[in-house]
Design an enzyme around this catalytic site. Structure first.
Site, short mmCIF file in Angstrom:
data_model
loop_
_atom_site.label_atom_id
_atom_site.label_comp_id
_atom_site.label_asym_id
_atom_site.label_seq_id
_atom_site.Cartn_x
_atom_site.Cartn_y
_atom_site.Cartn_z
N SER A 106 -0.49 0.24 10.68
CA SER A 106 -1.58 -0.68 10.42
C SER A 106 -1.27 -2.12 10.87
CB SER A 106 -1.90 -0.71 8.93
OG SER A 106 -0.80 -1.19 8.17
N LYS A 108 0.41 -10.92 9.65
CA LYS A 108 -0.51 -9.83 9.35
C LYS A 108 -1.48 -10.24 8.24
CE LYS A 108 -0.48 -4.87 8.19
NZ LYS A 108 0.37 -3.71 7.84
N SER A 156 3.95 1.56 9.28
CA SER A 156 3.01 0.58 9.82
C SER A 156 3.61 -0.53 10.66
CB SER A 156 2.19 -0.05 8.68
OG SER A 156 1.26 0.88 8.18
#
Length: 474
Positions: free
Chosen positions: A160, A85, A184
């Protein structure tokens, strides 16, 4: 649409890939090459990756294969490619944090989770998409393009950790790293049909400092429970840079997944805070609960919980942390920000220290209710989300009324972020599919520090209702 696995396109899970490379049945070069082909094919549609390190990853794979031939194995993940990420600092590799304000940010040091991933022998194949500074549960992004669901690209993947979930579900990589400050990893995990565990706060150390450090967790996103357990075994443990980091674990969670299940007290709550749940989600979860009751050796109770929603508490803590901290640094760049994030920053300016301290007190009261429940039970299960994926490019569903909080996305994710407030481990795993072929997530929450219970239970569920034999019809 759900289809049976196509072995020509399938990327192996982490444990299988590592074993095949270690024993010479396959090569890191072949696996990395296959992953790069998958990324090249599907990323233009799904927007899972930002930067992809084609040449660097292939060169590293060749070195890993040469080392294996010489009898040198770097660690349990020798030669296995991962997505990371783009919130995690990676030394010498751009870390945009999903923001137009950080396109040229290249850290000097790795985050602890990156150091440990590399030390175990993994190869970073690319940085995966995230919403701006990870502020929302959608997959809206002006940096990467809006994240799209592999099961239906017209729909959001959730966020996210959008790119990490997409890349794993679409068989671009065996696994990826994500972070969870309000759901997330679990939100996109549920929408994309993979496994994701938000561990107890501090289980995997985080650094650099997060504006919502008391809510944020780092961890893997995988297609199987045992892969997740392996990665938590490798990535957990204290680090001096994270003052919240927990002591080292005393057991292997991978080994725990292979132990027979017994004696757990499980409570099923069909909703939280009287939130309406989509009928197809409710039906899938109810069917899974029936299977649990009939096939697993647990004591199961059911019924709603008499908790009031701590939405305002979460709003104040999230908006205060993200809005004030980032607002001070980005005040002159608001026009470059996602309008929703810019609005959060503006709203945060009206929060006072008294507001923030009152929210901390409210948080403590809510957490006391949660932890008291776990004096009576071992695990709580709920739907992961009450809604199905909505259109990609939106922050909230089309049916949600406009609101003035800094976290309007938290209104459609009311089952995830409460356990960021409380710090409990909480996992999502697929428990069925809708008539349109969209995966449905079941959330499993444990008492603090009892990730072993969560993983062992989820491994038993995975054996009972396996999901990894299905994949999106890409």
């Amino acid at each position: 649409m759900v289809v049976k696995q196509d072995l020509s396109q399938r990327v192996p899970d982490v444990l299988s890939a590592a074993q095949q490379i270690r024993e010479g049945e396959s090569s890191s070069e072949a696996l990395v090459g296959h992953c790069l082909k998958q990324i090249k094919t599907h990323n233009p549609t799904l927007n899972a990756f930002g930067d992809v390190y084609d040449q660097q990853a292939m060169e590293e794979a060749v070195i890993c294969d040469r080392e294996r031939q010489q009898g040198k194995i770097r660690g349990p993940l020798h030669g296995v490619p991962f997505g990371v990420k783009d919130l995690f600092s990676t030394a010498g590799l751009r870390t945009t944090k999903g923001s137009l304000t950080s396109l040229n940010n290249v850290p000097d040091s790795d985050a602890p989770i990156i150091e440990r991933l590399k030390a175990a022998g993994a190869i970073i194949i690319g940085k995966t998409a995230t919403t701006e500074f990870g502020w929302t549960g959608s997959s809206y992004s002006r940096v990467f393009g809006h994240g799209r669901n592999p099961w239906n690209p017209a729909l959001t993947s959730g966020g996210s950790s959008s790119g990490s979930a997409i890349s794993v579900a679409a068989h671009m990589v065996p696994a990826a790293l994500g972070s969870d400050g309000g759901g997330s990893v679990r939100i996109p995990g549920a929408f994309c049909g993979i496994f994701a565990l938000k561990a107890s706060l501090g289980r995997i150390p985080t650094w650099p400092w997060s504006a919502t450090e008391m809510l944020s967790h780092a961890g893997p996103m995988t297609r199987t429970v045992r892969d997740s357990a392996l990665l938590f075994d490798l990535l957990s443990g204290p680090d001096a840079r994270d003052h919240q980091a927990l002591p080292a674990k005393t057991e292997s969670w991978l080994a725990r997944c292979d132990q027979p299940l017994s004696g757990l007290r499980v409570h099923y709550s069909p909703t939280l805070f009287n939130t309406p749940v989509d009928a197809q989600i409710a039906a899938c979860v109810e069917q899974a609960v029936e299977q649990i009751a009939h096939a697993l050796p647990v004591t199961l109770s059911t019924g709603p919980l008499a908790w009031s929603s701590p939405f305002d508490t979460f709003d104040t803590l999230w908006s205060g942390g993200r809005g004030v901290a980032y607002g001070a640094a980005l005040q002159q760049q608001l026009d470059q920000l996602d309008p929703g994030f810019a609005a959060l920053i503006e709203r945060a300016q009206s929060l006072t220290l008294a507001d923030y301290l009152a929210a901390q007190k409210q948080r403590a009261a809510f957490n006391g209710q949660v932890h008291a429940l776990f004096d009576e039970i071992d695990l709580l299960i709920t739907p992961t989300l009450p809604i199905l994926p909505f259109a990609a490019g939106r922050h909230v569903p089309e049916t949600q009324a406009n609101g003035n909080s800094g976290v309007e996305w938290a209104r459609w994710t009311p089952f995830t972020w409460p356990f960021n407030l409380s710090g409990n481990p909480a996992a999502t795993l697929p428990c069925g599919f809708t008539k349109e072929g969209l995966p449905v997530g079941l959330q499993v929450i444990g008492r603090r520090y009892a990730e072993g219970d969560v993983l062992q239970f989820c491994a038993a569920l995975e054996a009972l209702m396996p999901w990894d034999q299905h994949q999106p019809a890409l």
